[in-house]
Scaffold this active site. Structure first.
Site, PDB file in Angstrom:
ATOM      1  N   HIS A  23       0.844  -1.208   0.000  1.00 11.06           N
ATOM      2  CA  HIS A  23       0.000   0.000   0.000  1.00 11.06           C
ATOM      3  C   HIS A  23       0.875   1.252   0.000  1.00 11.06           C
ATOM      4  CE1 HIS A  23      -3.194  -2.546   2.287  1.00 11.06           C
ATOM      5  NE2 HIS A  23      -3.641  -2.367   1.054  1.00 11.06           N
ATOM      6  N   LYS A  47     -17.583  -6.136   8.285  1.00 12.83           N
ATOM      7  CA  LYS A  47     -16.333  -6.871   8.113  1.00 12.83           C
ATOM      8  C   LYS A  47     -15.603  -6.941   9.452  1.00 12.83           C
ATOM      9  CE  LYS A  47     -12.992  -6.945   4.329  1.00 12.83           C
ATOM     10  NZ  LYS A  47     -12.434  -6.150   3.231  1.00 12.83           N
ATOM     11  N   ARG A  96      -2.142  -6.542  -8.201  1.00 13.43           N
ATOM     12  CA  ARG A  96      -0.995  -7.406  -7.911  1.00 13.43           C
ATOM     13  C   ARG A  96      -0.850  -8.516  -8.945  1.00 13.43           C
ATOM     14  NH1 ARG A  96      -3.149  -8.288  -1.968  1.00 13.43           N
ATOM     15  NH2 ARG A  96      -4.937  -8.425  -3.354  1.00 13.43           N
ATOM     16  N   SER A 134      -3.005  -7.611   3.195  1.00 16.46           N
ATOM     17  CA  SER A 134      -3.254  -7.448   4.637  1.00 16.46           C
ATOM     18  C   SER A 134      -3.681  -8.789   5.240  1.00 16.46           C
ATOM     19  CB  SER A 134      -4.362  -6.417   4.871  1.00 16.46           C
ATOM     20  OG  SER A 134      -3.991  -5.172   4.344  1.00 16.46           O
TER      21      SER A 134
HETATM   22  O1  PNS Z   1      -9.012  -2.960   0.494  1.00 12.76           O
HETATM   23  P1  PNS Z   1     -10.225  -3.479  -0.213  1.00 12.76           P
HETATM   24  O2  PNS Z   1     -11.070  -4.274   0.756  1.00 12.76           O
HETATM   25  O3  PNS Z   1      -9.882  -4.237  -1.454  1.00 12.76           O
HETATM   26  O4  PNS Z   1     -11.095  -2.196  -0.680  1.00 12.76           O
HETATM   27  C1  PNS Z   1     -12.349  -2.357  -1.283  1.00 12.76           C
HETATM   28  C2  PNS Z   1     -13.070  -0.998  -1.429  1.00 12.76           C
HETATM   29  C3  PNS Z   1     -13.091  -0.235  -0.131  1.00 12.76           C
HETATM   30  C4  PNS Z   1     -12.353  -0.180  -2.478  1.00 12.76           C
HETATM   31  C5  PNS Z   1     -14.518  -1.298  -1.930  1.00 12.76           C
HETATM   32  O5  PNS Z   1     -15.093  -2.286  -1.125  1.00 12.76           O
HETATM   33  C6  PNS Z   1     -15.418  -0.069  -1.908  1.00 12.76           C
HETATM   34  O6  PNS Z   1     -15.214   0.862  -2.665  1.00 12.76           O
HETATM   35  N1  PNS Z   1     -16.430  -0.063  -1.008  1.00 12.76           N
HETATM   36  C7  PNS Z   1     -17.329   1.050  -0.828  1.00 12.76           C
HETATM   37  C8  PNS Z   1     -18.764   0.693  -1.205  1.00 12.76           C
HETATM   38  C9  PNS Z   1     -18.961   0.839  -2.689  1.00 12.76           C
HETATM   39  O7  PNS Z   1     -18.819   1.890  -3.275  1.00 12.76           O
HETATM   40  N2  PNS Z   1     -19.305  -0.311  -3.327  1.00 12.76           N
HETATM   41  C10 PNS Z   1     -19.470  -0.392  -4.751  1.00 12.76           C
HETATM   42  C11 PNS Z   1     -18.120  -0.571  -5.411  1.00 12.76           C
HETATM   43  S1  PNS Z   1     -18.240  -0.633  -7.140  1.00 12.76           S
END
Ligand code: PNS
Length: 167
Positions: A23, A47, A96, A134
């Site tokens: 990150h 979560k 990745r 993570s």
């Molecule tokens: O670190 P992560 O868990 O891969 O991050 C995922 C994240 C936070 C980018 C994604 O879950 C997100 O944007 N969540 C917010 C809710 C949302 O907008 N959902 C629709 C996504 S298209």
């Protein structure tokens, strides 16, 4: 209208539970691409997380100290709405491996449908971090494995402290 990249705001969203060296590598590279980069932690009550959002904010704030155009925030609800609220033009995500790409592409297309003026920018993860997540860092650490170099030093310290309180 054309915009100087110095004025472009981008969001780097994620769970960051906790922030890894992968990150941080992306944050450093993103800080050179955008005028302002907001690292935004998703507040996700559903979560089960190791660190609270405020602990994650503290660790991120320590890690971004060398980058004056980077800041840390948290958000709930739709990322696309949050990006508009912040005046962002871009969403930064790291890839990745090809396996990441499918999910990332879906999210990018959905976010673009929700907010067509916001573009997702993918950067390849630094090759030395392409296996780091993570989730794996937490698993390896919990089972007694060495995670030095895979997370910032402050994060490793906090993980040790967290684990001690759980034993
Ligand atoms: O670190 P992560 O868990 O891969 O991050 C995922 C994240 C936070 C980018 C994604 O879950 C997100 O944007 N969540 C917010 C809710 C949302 O907008 N959902 C629709 C996504 S298209």
């Amino acid at each position: 209208m054309a915009q100087n990249h110095d004025s472009v705001v981008a969001i780097y969203p994620g769970s960051f539970d906790p922030i890894t060296s992968g990150h941080l590598d992306l944050i450093e590279r993103g800080s050179r691409l955008f005028g302002r980069l907001i690292v935004a932690i998703l507040q996700n009550e559903a979560k089960s997380a190791l660190f609270t959002v405020s602990e994650r904010m503290e660790m991120l704030n320590e890690a971004i100290a060398p980058y004056p155009n980077v800041e840390v925030d948290h958000f709930a609800g739709l990322l696309a709405d949050y990006a508009v609220k912040k005046g962002a033009r871009g969403i930064l995500r790291g890839i990745r491996a090809i396996s990441d790409y499918e999910y990332e592409l879906q999210m990018a297309l959905m976010n673009h449908r929700l907010q067509p003026r916001i573009e997702t920018i993918f950067l390849p993860a630094g090759e030395q971090y392409s296996f780091v997540s993570s989730r794996l860092v937490k698993e390896v650490f919990t089972l007694g494995g060495d995670i030095s170099g895979l997370v910032p030093a402050g994060v490793e310290r906090r993980m040790r402290a967290k684990l001690a309180t759980r034993l």
